[in-house]
Design a protein around this motif. Structure first.
Motif: not given
Length: 501
Positions: A211-231
């Motif tokens: 499903l992720d492959v399908s979403r990305i190839t059709r530009n349908k994957l949305e990132l829910r971005q925010g401040r994230v601590e790497l560790a």
């Protein structure tokens, strides 16, 4: 022949020669003539215009110097053979083109002109520039080669997919048989449940990757971005992979900067990136190997590296390792499990975060390293205020209608929700759903979208049109890859929320 007739014949000959020279000058091909020995002994206007050679450069056999060095010997040999036999000359090669300052492909053809005694008097021929045709044919050939390769890799991927899907299905089927024969044996039932949960989780991961492959190839994957601590993300990914590492007796060494590094990222997808890389390292490292996860700050970026002592990557595969349906060793991939699309997903997810990824390896059997570069969030995070402690409240029983044309799916979900104390009802097509909703008056409707007789969208709209349906909570259940929509309040003709199955 008297003097007048001779003058007329000479004039006609001169006129014919002039027409020939004009034709040579006007034509896009190179028209040439040589003496009986194959030498240029008169000026060749079209040859000079095309190659840029002056007369003193191309006269005699100097024309051969305009040929590509790799073609000269072969073309001269063909020319010498035709001259010796007095037969038609044919060749092809690359010829210097003055206007583009490059060698361009050409085809050549020459015919002997015989004297009355049967000997060769001269040669007449032409060279035609076929560079455009050659490039067009090359593009078509390259396209066909790429399509053939893509089709082959697609077939291999589908075979792998079928193999990987059958893997969890066999133990699921076996455990169902055990449950039937367990006769209340708690130990057997617990073992069957744990196995089924584990294998079902594997199936879900396979489907999620697809499903992720399908979403990305059709530009349908949305990132829910925010401040994230790497560790925190790294430790989460390591913990996910730890059972696999311990099973193979691998050692995972994590080295992180002493100061926290913050990213503007989707925490779920960032964890997916590192988890996939660590999982690959575990799978392709012989038992007792070592895996290093290292992160360091480089300017405005963080560079994270996953390095192992595993099977390595051949040099000719480093560029294509991230390609869809590409696997380095298919037999090994099948023995280790997976669809071979994990690295493709990793690359796409990294690029969606404005980052880059690079694969490194010194060759087969010498380990591999994947280096991820991501931009750092420069803004310093503010101290968080303490969150209020959540107070647990008993779950309130609800009247719930499950609508799904897959009867097993509807029944199993209704059974699960009924065990949790809810009052349940089911329907299996759009019209039946409307009748059940009016009769049962549920508080919540779990509604499949792809229904027979009446679609889930139409069912939703008609329920909203009824006074008793305006405040009903409608939740769309769908296996289709589509944009999820969330609304805090239901509006006429809309779902309250969407959920993928």
């Amino acid at each position: 022949m008297d003097e007048t007739e001779r003058k007329q014949a000479d004039e006609a000959l001169r006129a014919s020669e002039e027409r020939f020279r004009s034709l040579v000058t006007a034509t896009i091909a190179i028209v040439w003539t040589t003496d009986e020995t194959g030498r240029f002994v008169t000026e060749q206007p079209s040859w000079a215009a095309y190659t840029g050679q002056p007369w003193d450069a191309y006269w005699d056999f100097g024309w051969a110097n305009a040929l590509h060095p790799d073609d000269r010997e072969r073309v001269r040999s063909l020319w010498d053979t035709a001259r010796a036999a007095g037969t038609i000359y044919k060749s092809e090669g690359r010829l210097w083109h003055a206007d583009t300052q490059s060698y361009r492909r050409f085809t050549a053809r020459g015919v002997p002109v015989f004297a009355t005694d049967g000997s060769v008097r001269e040669w007449v021929g032409k060279c035609i520039d076929v560079e455009q045709e050659y490039q067009a044919e090359k593009k078509i050939y390259d396209l066909m080669t790429n399509l053939t390769d893509a089709d082959r890799r697609k077939d291999e991927f589908l075979a792998t997919l079928a193999h990987e899907l059958r893997g969890p299905l066999a133990p699921l089927s076996n455990m169902l048989g055990i449950i039937k024969q367990a006769d209340g044996d708690g130990g057997l039932l617990n073992q069957a449940r744990e196995t089924m949960e584990r294998q079902l989780g594997q199936l879900v991961r396979l489907v999620d990757d697809l499903l992720d492959v399908s979403r990305i190839t059709r530009n349908k994957l949305e990132l829910r971005q925010g401040r994230v601590e790497l560790a925190s993300i790294v430790h989460q990914s390591v913990e996910v992979c730890r059972p696999l590492a311990e099973c193979a007796n691998h050692k995972i060494i994590v080295t992180l900067p002493p100061q926290p590094i913050y990213l503007h990222a989707d925490p779920v997808r960032l964890a997916q990136i590192f988890t996939n890389l660590l999982t690959n390292a575990c799978k392709y490292t012989e038992p007792g190997g070592t895996i290093w996860f290292t992160a360091e700050r480089q300017g405005s970026d963080v560079v994270a590296s996953v390095k192992d002592t595993g099977t390595g990557i051949p040099a000719d595969k480093l560029e294509s390792i991230f390609g869809m349906f590409t696997q380095v060793d298919r037999s090994l991939e099948r023995s280790q499990g997976g669809l071979g699309i994990g690295l493709t997903l990793v690359k796409w997810l990294v690029e969606l975060h404005d980052g880059s990824i690079e694969a490194k390896s010194e060759g087969e059997g010498r380990g591999s390293e994947f280096v991820v570069r991501l931009p750092i969030l420069i803004e310093v995070p503010k101290a968080r205020s303490p969150e209020p402690t959540a107070v647990k409240t008993p779950t309130q029983a609800r009247r719930i209608l499950v609508v799904d044309d897959n009867k097993d799916s509807a029944t199993s979900l209704a059974m699960l929700l009924k065990i949790m104390g809810n009052e349940m009802n089911t329907a299996h097509d759009g019209l039946e759903a409307l009748e059940a909703a009016e009769r049962f008056r549920p508080e919540v409707v779990l509604l499949d979208i792809g229904l027979p007789k009446l679609s889930g969208h139409d069912v939703c709209r008609r329920i909203r049109e009824q006074p008793w349906g305006k405040d009903m909570v409608l939740v769309a259940l769908t296996g289709w890859v589509r944009k999820r929509i969330g609304k805090s309040r239901a509006t006429p003709g809309s779902m309250a929320t969407w959920s993928s199955r």
